[in-house]
Design an enzyme around this catalytic site. Structure first.
Site, PDB file in Angstrom:
ATOM      1  N   ASP A 172       4.047  37.435  10.592  1.00 31.93           N
ATOM      2  CA  ASP A 172       5.506  37.426  10.760  1.00 31.93           C
ATOM      3  C   ASP A 172       6.105  36.162  10.144  1.00 31.93           C
ATOM      4  OD1 ASP A 172       8.142  38.193  11.830  1.00 31.93           O
ATOM      5  OD2 ASP A 172       7.846  36.417  13.056  1.00 31.93           O
ATOM      6  N   HIS A 230      14.517  36.002  23.811  1.00 38.42           N
ATOM      7  CA  HIS A 230      14.656  35.819  22.363  1.00 38.42           C
ATOM      8  C   HIS A 230      16.027  36.339  21.946  1.00 38.42           C
ATOM      9  CE1 HIS A 230      12.540  34.857  18.600  1.00 38.42           C
ATOM     10  NE2 HIS A 230      13.364  35.716  18.049  1.00 38.42           N
ATOM     11  N   LYS A 283       5.890  38.985  17.821  1.00 34.87           N
ATOM     12  CA  LYS A 283       5.693  37.612  18.341  1.00 34.87           C
ATOM     13  C   LYS A 283       5.646  37.613  19.855  1.00 34.87           C
ATOM     14  CE  LYS A 283       9.320  35.727  16.228  1.00 34.87           C
ATOM     15  NZ  LYS A 283       9.878  35.891  14.914  1.00 34.87           N
ATOM     16  N   SER A 322       9.603  42.056  13.860  1.00 37.44           N
ATOM     17  CA  SER A 322       9.433  40.598  13.810  1.00 37.44           C
ATOM     18  C   SER A 322       9.504  40.005  15.224  1.00 37.44           C
ATOM     19  CB  SER A 322      10.526  39.998  12.921  1.00 37.44           C
ATOM     20  OG  SER A 322      10.663  38.627  13.134  1.00 37.44           O
ATOM     21  N   ARG A 345      11.716  37.236   3.837  1.00 36.03           N
ATOM     22  CA  ARG A 345      12.961  37.972   4.075  1.00 36.03           C
ATOM     23  C   ARG A 345      14.176  37.066   3.916  1.00 36.03           C
ATOM     24  NH1 ARG A 345      12.207  39.705   9.832  1.00 36.03           N
ATOM     25  NH2 ARG A 345      14.374  40.353   9.666  1.00 36.03           N
TER      26      ARG A 345
HETATM   27  N1  URA Z   1      14.620  36.557  15.010  1.00 37.95           N
HETATM   28  C1  URA Z   1      13.349  36.888  14.660  1.00 37.95           C
HETATM   29  O1  URA Z   1      12.388  36.408  15.265  1.00 37.95           O
HETATM   30  N2  URA Z   1      13.164  37.746  13.667  1.00 37.95           N
HETATM   31  C2  URA Z   1      14.170  38.307  12.985  1.00 37.95           C
HETATM   32  O2  URA Z   1      13.920  39.096  12.111  1.00 37.95           O
HETATM   33  C3  URA Z   1      15.503  37.966  13.326  1.00 37.95           C
HETATM   34  C4  URA Z   1      15.702  37.084  14.355  1.00 37.95           C
END
Ligand code: URA
Length: 439
Positions: A161, A82, A187, A183, A168
């Site tokens: 989220d 990620h 996930k 966040s 956000r």
């Molecule tokens: N990627 C995400 O999944 N969440 C964030 O807050 C920023 C980047």
């Protein structure tokens, strides 16, 4: 307990208890707390920050808004990647097939464009028919068949989220270390991966502008990973300059296909190989990072990664002809405008924040949550940092269908380029690595 009191306490910079955090997250998830109160809570976190315990409780509460998946029945080691978000960052499109082609499970739950940064899901959806809206059962079926799937957030996996992320985005609360950490980690932990590679971006086009903050975010995410038993590695990489040669949805799919075919080797290729190697090493498919890098390159050279990408497209409903004929299959913009250099010299910077904003203005991103994306729009970067350019040569090109914001986009692209007599000696794509092999 009242939401007001929890918001007030955080606003006063006091430490929240597990119960208070669980209360606010669960109530927001089931609709008992409205967006305006959650927005105030997020802003309070933005200014007051959170302790490590609070971040842990927040991540846990977000995971518990849905289910935690169990991938053990797939009998494959699993690893995901990620990124904290950037411009032209199409690494997921390359990494997922490269790593999965080695018999590794890549359960990738990706995101949409956030702020001025692009999103993997939007890019993939520029392929005709491609579906990212896949539920848990289908996700597991595809993983069983192909070892890899790239999907959007489902209603089963950290659903809160998705709501918080969207809120956000429109309340200027994205660039917060506790919120980014919870966040991403909620996930990734909920999707069931055993290993995780994080690409923390630093620079003008990223949410972390300072090295110190990028490091803090990295450390916090590694710690959360440890607490939940997910082996987490981190790379801090440059986002002062956009990655690759373009920024736009269909444009980045075409570029990823060229890289998977082995016909394009740019900085996006380099970072993708590096991140793939970390993933390969973390699941013990190689004994060293160097060996893992060679393996990743081999999967591109022997066509296995491209074949895997084709299967991803097929199993997620996309038209596989996109592999052979990307030019024909992908949406094309009606108009283009070239941005030419008005001087001669070396490109010493291409400000990625500006390129991200120009990309959004071209129609490729959203300025509001409800905006529809123009998949064909975007920017082609003909010159990047340290390239030599002559007066009148093309620096970049903007592709578009909607002309409302194009003048502004062109001005912003012109401002993004800094040209001078000397090369920029401070360019380093990969700035720091922190990794471990799974025990
Ligand atoms: N990627 C995400 O999944 N969440 C964030 O807050 C920023 C980047």
């Amino acid at each position: 307990m009242r939401a007001y009191d929890v918001i007030y306490k955080k606003r006063q910079k006091e430490e929240l208890s597990k119960k208070e955090i669980e209360f606010i997250v669960a109530c927001y998830n089931n609709g008992d707390i409205a967006d305006y109160q959650m927005a105030a809570f997020l802003m309070a976190i933005f200014f007051a920050g959170m302790s490590d315990d609070e971040i842990f409780y927040l991540t846990n509460a977000m995971i518990n808004s849905g289910q935690r998946m169990d991938l053990s029945s797939l009998n494959m080691p699993s690893v995901d990647k990620h990124s904290t978000g950037g411009i032209g960052d199409g690494t997921s499109l390359i990494i997922a097939p490269v790593v999965a082609s080695l018999g590794v499970c890549v359960p990738m739950m990706a995101g949409r464009g956030l702020g001025y940064t692009g999103g993997t899901l939007d890019k993939l959806e520029s392929i005709p028919g491609f579906r990212t809206n896949i539920d848990k059962t289908e996700f597991l079926n595809i993983l069983d068949l192909n070892g890899v799937a790239i999907i959007g957030q489902t209603s089963e996996i950290a659903p809160v989220d998705k709501k918080m992320y969207a809120l956000r985005d429109v309340t200027a609360t994205v660039e917060s270390i506790p919120l980014i950490c919870s966040s991403i980690m909620s996930k990734k932990i909920a999707e069931g991966t055993e290993n995780l590679v994080l690409d923390v971006k630093i620079g003008s086009g990223s949410f972390m502008k300072s090295y110190a903050n990028a490091k803090i975010l990295s450390e916090k995410m590694v710690n959360i990973g440890k607490k939940f038993g997910v082996n987490t590695s981190v790379v801090i990489s440059d986002m002062d300059t956009p990655l690759g040669n373009c920024a736009g949805n269909a444009l980045e799919i075409k570029q990823a296909i060229e890289i998977l075919k082995g016909t394009l080797k740019n900085d996006l290729y380099e970072l993708s190989i590096f991140l793939s190697a970390l993933m390969i090493y973390s699941v013990k498919k190689a004994n060293s990072l160097q060996e893992a890098k060679i393996l990743a390159q081999k999967q591109i050279n022997n066509g296995n990664a491209l074949e895997k990408f084709k299967r991803i497209v097929h199993l997620q409903g996309g038209d596989v002809k996109v592999i052979e004929e990307p030019q024909q299959l992908l949406p094309k913009a009606k108009h283009k405008l070239e941005i030419k250099s008005n001087q001669e010299g070396f490109v010493t910077a291409v400000n990625s924040n500006r390129i991200g904003i120009a990309e959004m203005l071209s129609g490729a991103g959203r300025t509001k949550k409800e905006d529809t994306i123009d998949y064909s729009a975007g920017i082609i970067l003909y010159k990047k940092t340290n390239d030599y350019v002559k007066k009148g040569e093309t620096l970049a090109e903007v592709l578009y269908n909607r002309s409302e914001n194009i003048e502004e986009a062109v001005t912003i692209i012109k401002d993004a380029y800094i040209i001078s007599k000397n090369k920029n000696g401070n360019i380093k794509l990969i700035k720091e690595i922190n990794y471990e092999q799974r025990k």
